[in-house]
Design an enzyme around this catalytic site. Structure first.
Site, short mmCIF file in Angstrom:
data_model
loop_
_atom_site.label_atom_id
_atom_site.label_comp_id
_atom_site.label_asym_id
_atom_site.label_seq_id
_atom_site.Cartn_x
_atom_site.Cartn_y
_atom_site.Cartn_z
N LYS A 131 0.87 -0.91 0.03
CA LYS A 131 -0.15 -0.10 0.06
C LYS A 131 0.81 1.11 -0.01
O LYS A 131 1.85 1.36 0.73
CB LYS A 131 -0.94 0.01 1.26
N SER A 189 -9.61 2.53 2.98
CA SER A 189 -8.97 3.00 1.94
C SER A 189 -8.01 2.08 1.02
O SER A 189 -7.31 2.65 0.22
CB SER A 189 -8.13 4.38 2.80
N SER A 221 -9.62 0.09 7.03
CA SER A 221 -9.07 0.01 5.77
C SER A 221 -8.49 -1.25 5.39
O SER A 221 -8.23 -1.40 3.92
CB SER A 221 -8.12 1.26 5.62
N1 GLN Z 1 -12.80 4.55 6.09
C1 GLN Z 1 -12.07 4.96 7.40
C2 GLN Z 1 -11.84 6.48 7.31
O1 GLN Z 1 -12.18 6.90 6.28
C3 GLN Z 1 -11.19 4.00 7.52
C4 GLN Z 1 -9.85 4.64 6.97
C5 GLN Z 1 -8.59 3.84 7.54
O2 GLN Z 1 -8.88 2.56 7.91
N2 GLN Z 1 -7.49 4.13 7.11
O3 GLN Z 1 -11.43 7.03 8.02
#
Ligand code: GLN
Length: 505
Positions: free
Chosen positions: A79, A154, A178
């Site tokens: 990532k 994400s 994410s």
């Molecule tokens: N979707 C969540 C956010 O927007 C989680 C993001 C993540 O785990 N990096 O914060």
């Protein structure tokens, strides 16, 4: 499609060890796959031009009789939130376009040391803010099950890469879901370790008290094998635990042998309403519970009264920490610098740079965070959210006195369509309703496929949570359920993915 790319990482590693395949062949097969499908999927922001060279080096070392790690020679997608010395690291943001790090993230360094072959950097929502990858400054990733749908976020790039057989293994990061939510919508496996279990050094910070790096894979055993590589104390991360971790692969192998489900106490949450879930998600969850029960598991209702406040607390704590972490992007130290015309002051340059370099969602959260931290509001917002966080931790603590693991559906719906939620931030935030509490409490969580939703034929994930430091328990329970499900389906769920919209599958 080449058979090599359909192998699990564990099986590929065994063939590499046995000399049946070389790492160069394995790497080439995945690079060919990326060339064939990534124009459609867009899982990668950068493909490693040196991957074959790295693979050749591993092959040479193996031929020379060197004792290499269990996963040596297996390709790995990374990532883009994780910094790498040999490929750009952007965290999905324009403000870091082309940025080259002077050092490797600890998880990357450990992966290299274990002989894994970095094959590329994967797409993500900007600074890991989002649930769809649509907030990436470089365009969205598409779900390999249906290219019109989101791959989650994400870390949608890592999940899509693994689901589309572009890489057998990937690294992700999970601040509120994410790793797990992308796994849910792509029919893959994702695990968020116990907070402090895996180093955050070199993971571009979103919210430091919530961020964890973890594996994204197609099987529970593969997740465990990669977790074994990256786990363990790192003096460069001040929140890194000093625990000696057990072998997660051994735990997964024990789980896959069966028996583990007999007598396993699986908690289901009294306060989690069925109504919030898409029918096919709720049904897949119930069916998985019934299968576990048939294998001797005991389903126990537990009460976690504050679980439902997780999203609200998270959207005060996360923006507060993010606004502080993102202050380093000041046009002086890293990346982009925009100089406005005229007699621009330092402040003008900073403002112009941050205006041009950050996307809407990042700006929204910086504004929210600075507001929540401002004097006069600090106690009311940030202070209250921290109290809620403690209550959620206490809920988990008492629940785990009654059960071994907690089970929930991983996310409320299957993959939604690209564009469907992008203009509705609050709707987007709710995708993490069931994953966020684990980050707030610091406990580990895994998502693995539980089946396909009847109404749309798209993948659904089941999430298991365990007490802090009990990641091995997730591998035992996860591998046990996975074995039962794969038997039940007559093969892995991903075998039932439709052709990649006509692409070369
Ligand atoms: N979707 C969540 C956010 O927007 C989680 C993001 C993540 O785990 N990096 O914060």
């Amino acid at each position: 499609m080449s058979d090599i790319i359909r192998l699990s990482a564990a099986d590929l590693a065994a063939k590499l060890r046995a000399g049946e395949i070389s790492s160069v062949e394995a790497t080439r097969a995945h690079l060919d796959r990326i060339a064939a499908v990534d124009g459609d999927v867009h899982a990668f922001l950068h493909v490693n031009a040196a991957a074959e060279q790295v693979a050749a080096d591993i092959d040479a070392r193996r031929a020379a009789g060197e004792d290499l790690g269990e996963l040596a020679g297996v390709p790995l997608a990374i990532k883009d939130v994780l910094v790498t010395t040999d490929m750009p690291s952007t965290s999905g943001s324009k403000i870091l376009e082309g940025y080259m790090s002077p050092y490797d993230a600890t998880v990357v360094a450990r992966s290299r040391a274990a002989g894994l072959v970095p094959i590329g950097k994967t797409n993500m929502d900007e600074f890991a803010m989002g649930s769809s990858t649509e907030h990436s400054a470089y365009g969205p990733t598409h779900n390999p099950w249906d290219l019109d749908r989101i791959p989650g976020g994400s870390g949608g790039g890592s999940a899509a890469a693994v689901a589309a057989f572009e890489a057998p293994l990937a690294l992700g990061s999970d601040t509120g879901g994410s790793i797990r939510q992308p796994a849910h919508v792509t029919g893959t496996v994702g695990l968020k370790p116990t907070y402090g279990g895996v180093s955050r050094y070199g993971a571009i910070a979103l919210a430091s008290s919530l961020d964890q790096v973890g594996p994204v894979t197609r099987t529970v055993l593969d997740s465990a094998l990669l977790h074994d590589v990256i786990a363990g104390h790192d003096p460069n991360d001040s929140t890194s635990l000093t625990d000696q971790w057990p072998s997660f692969a051994a735990a997964a192998r024990e789980g896959a042998r069966g028996e583990v489900l007999k007598g396993l106490k699986v908690g289901v949450l009294k306060e989690l309403p069925d109504s919030g879930f898409q029918a096919g998600v709720a049904e897949s969850f119930r069916a998985a519970l019934a299968l576990m029960e048939a294998q001797g598991a005991e389903i126990v209702e537990v009460s976690t009264p504050h679980f439902g406040y997780g999203v609200a607390a998270y959207y005060l704590i996360l923006p507060a920490e993010a606004s502080s972490n993102l202050a380093r992007f000041d046009s002086v130290r890293y990346g982009l610098r925009v100089t406005p015309d005229g007699n621009a002051t330092v402040e003008d340059v900073m403002a112009a740079t941050r205006d041009a370099g950050f996307g809407d969602e990042v700006k929204r959260r910086i504004i929210l965070g600075t507001y929540a931290l401002s004097s006069g509001y600090f106690d009311a917002y940030y202070g209250s959210a921290q109290k809620v966080r403690t209550l959620i931790q206490q809920d988990f603590h008492s629940a785990f006195e009654q059960v071994d693991v907690i089970a929930t559906p991983t996310a409320p719906t299957t993959a939604f369509r690209l564009g469907e939620q992008i203009d509705d931030p609050l709707q987007m935030y709710l995708n993490d309703f069931t994953t966020i509490p684990a980050n707030l409490a610091g406990v580990p969580g895994i998502s693995l496929p539980s089946g396909l939703a009847a109404e749309d034929g798209l993948p659904v994930g089941i999430q298991f949570l365990a007490p802090a430091r009990e990641d091995a328990r997730l591998y035992r329970a996860g591998a046990a359920l996975e074995a039962v499900l794969v038997d039940h389906w007559g093969g892995p769920l991903l075998d039932r993915a439709p052709e990649l919209n006509g692409a070369a599958r």
